[in-house]
Enzyme design. Structure first.
Site, PDB file in Angstrom:
ATOM      1  N   PHE A 187      44.942  69.556  65.819  1.00  0.00           N
ATOM      2  CA  PHE A 187      43.951  69.153  66.824  1.00  0.00           C
ATOM      3  C   PHE A 187      42.983  68.153  66.221  1.00  0.00           C
ATOM      4  O   PHE A 187      42.354  68.430  65.195  1.00  0.00           O
ATOM      5  CB  PHE A 187      43.182  70.386  67.338  1.00  0.00           C
ATOM      6  N   GLY A 234      37.578  64.310  69.436  1.00  0.00           N
ATOM      7  CA  GLY A 234      36.317  63.619  69.136  1.00  0.00           C
ATOM      8  C   GLY A 234      36.369  62.984  67.756  1.00  0.00           C
ATOM      9  O   GLY A 234      37.354  62.365  67.362  1.00  0.00           O
ATOM     10  N   LYS A 235      35.301  63.206  66.999  1.00  0.00           N
ATOM     11  CA  LYS A 235      35.211  62.536  65.685  1.00  0.00           C
ATOM     12  C   LYS A 235      36.202  63.087  64.656  1.00  0.00           C
ATOM     13  O   LYS A 235      36.357  62.512  63.582  1.00  0.00           O
ATOM     14  CB  LYS A 235      33.788  62.665  65.153  1.00  0.00           C
ATOM     15  N   PRO A 294      40.420  81.821  51.514  1.00  0.00           N
ATOM     16  CA  PRO A 294      40.053  81.654  50.107  1.00  0.00           C
ATOM     17  C   PRO A 294      38.705  82.260  49.730  1.00  0.00           C
ATOM     18  O   PRO A 294      38.447  82.454  48.537  1.00  0.00           O
ATOM     19  CB  PRO A 294      40.011  80.128  49.937  1.00  0.00           C
ATOM     20  N   GLU A 349      39.828  82.464  65.253  1.00  0.00           N
ATOM     21  CA  GLU A 349      40.174  83.117  63.983  1.00  0.00           C
ATOM     22  C   GLU A 349      39.957  84.636  64.071  1.00  0.00           C
ATOM     23  O   GLU A 349      40.723  85.411  63.492  1.00  0.00           O
ATOM     24  CB  GLU A 349      39.339  82.515  62.853  1.00  0.00           C
TER      25      GLU A 349
HETATM   26  C1  GAL Z   1      34.369  79.557  56.387  1.00  0.00           C
HETATM   27  C2  GAL Z   1      35.271  78.642  57.194  1.00  0.00           C
HETATM   28  C3  GAL Z   1      35.294  79.057  58.652  1.00  0.00           C
HETATM   29  C4  GAL Z   1      35.609  80.541  58.764  1.00  0.00           C
HETATM   30  C5  GAL Z   1      34.641  81.323  57.928  1.00  0.00           C
HETATM   31  C6  GAL Z   1      34.863  82.823  58.012  1.00  0.00           C
HETATM   32  O1  GAL Z   1      34.500  79.277  55.010  1.00  0.00           O
HETATM   33  O2  GAL Z   1      34.786  77.320  57.105  1.00  0.00           O
HETATM   34  O3  GAL Z   1      36.254  78.305  59.352  1.00  0.00           O
HETATM   35  O4  GAL Z   1      36.925  80.773  58.328  1.00  0.00           O
HETATM   36  O5  GAL Z   1      34.720  80.914  56.569  1.00  0.00           O
HETATM   37  O6  GAL Z   1      33.803  83.481  57.348  1.00  0.00           O
END
Ligand code: GAL
Ligand code: MN
Length: 281
Positions: free
Chosen positions: A46, A49-50, A160, A229
């Site tokens: 996706f 926009g920017k 991560p 998410e």
């Molecule tokens: C951030 C990430 C978000 C979301 C979040 C969950 O590091 O940018 O997209 O995954 O963690 O805490």
């Protein structure tokens, strides 16, 4: 042939799904096993926009590292088709189609609508032309191999920032009013929505369920803490992925590169100026 194993990280889940880390597979054996199968991997991204500014690096790096040797059909979902770079050289067997989407005013809305748009695209056309589908974020870049070792019926990547934490610390949706609610004592892993994929049928079911839950929440005036998410995590708790990708496959440039268990960063979120690329904060 050499024997591949890692003893410093978890390489299999309690339900016996492999967790893919550098050193757990032989890329040559994997390539040999998959290359003759004539597989097409649909890949959604996706760029609204920017966010179209991320496309060039995303595509150029994907051409170097993503499913090299397999057929890849990129589906770029955008409201600005004119901003899709038309001079990125794609390898043999690789194509790009543009799917027009409306302009959304809030980045959260883009995130919320993504499941619906992927579900519709699978149903309307992707299912006829692909064996697998991967759904990727665009504000990312490939640095290392992401190949057929990542293929499976239902595949998700471990976030991560949370792989060392106990489940009670995962940023799941914790309000019972949301359909994405997960209690503190449940959950296997925290998955990041920046990359997930699998067989068309499995991802169709996933996106359809998430879409329905997103719509129920919306009708209640609720938006889950991390939008789609949160719903992905709810779905994957009840529908166990058949393969997990280690954080090598969804790293974050903001995390640096000194984690000793990360032998190879393959795909990572680029550091972006959120104030500049988002329509709202
Ligand atoms: C951030 C990430 C978000 C979301 C979040 C969950 O590091 O940018 O997209 O995954 O963690 O805490
Ligand atoms: Mn992103």
């Amino acid at each position: 042939s050499s024997f591949f194993r890692r003893t410093d990280v978890l390489t299999v889940t309690p339900w016996l799904a492999p967790i893919v880390w550098e050193g757990t597979f032989d890329p040559e054996v994997i390539d040999e096993a998959f290359m003759s199968q004539n597989l097409t991997i649909a890949t959604t991204v996706f760029a609204v926009g920017k966010y179209t500014r991320f496309l060039r690096d995303f595509l150029e790096s994907a051409e170097k590292h993503f499913m090299v040797g397999l057929d890849v059909h990129y589906y770029v979902f955008t409201d600005l088709p004119g901003d899709v770079p038309d001079n990125v050289t794609l390898g043999v067997g690789r194509l790009l189609s543009i799917v027009r989407v409306p302009k959304f005013d809030r980045w959260q809305e883009i995130s919320l609508r993504r499941m619906e748009l992927i579900q519709t695209a699978i149903k309307d056309h992707i299912h006829r032309g692909a064996n697998y589908i991967f759904c990727l974020d665009v504000d990312m870049r490939f640095h290392g191999r992401v190949g057929p070792e990542a293929l499976g019926r239902l595949v998700a990547a471990i976030h991560p920032w949370f792989y060392m934490d106990p489940r009670s610390q995962y940023p799941y949706e914790r309000r019972t009013i949301s359909t994405a609610y997960i209690p503190l004592d449940q959950g296997d892993f925290y998955y990041q929505a920046n990359i997930f994929g699998g067989a068309l049928e499995d991802i169709h079911r996933l996106t359809k369920t998430c879409r329905e839950h997103l719509e129920v929440d919306k009708s209640m005036g609720v938006e889950a803490v991390w939008q789609e998410e949160s719903h992905l995590n709810w779905y994957l708790l009840r529908n166990k992925p058949t393969k997990l990708l280690s954080p090598e496959y969804v790293w974050d440039d903001a995390k640096g590169q000194d984690a000793k268990e990360i032998k190879l960063v393959r795909f990572s979120s680029v550091i972006k100026n959120k104030a500049e690329v988002r329509e709202n904060l």
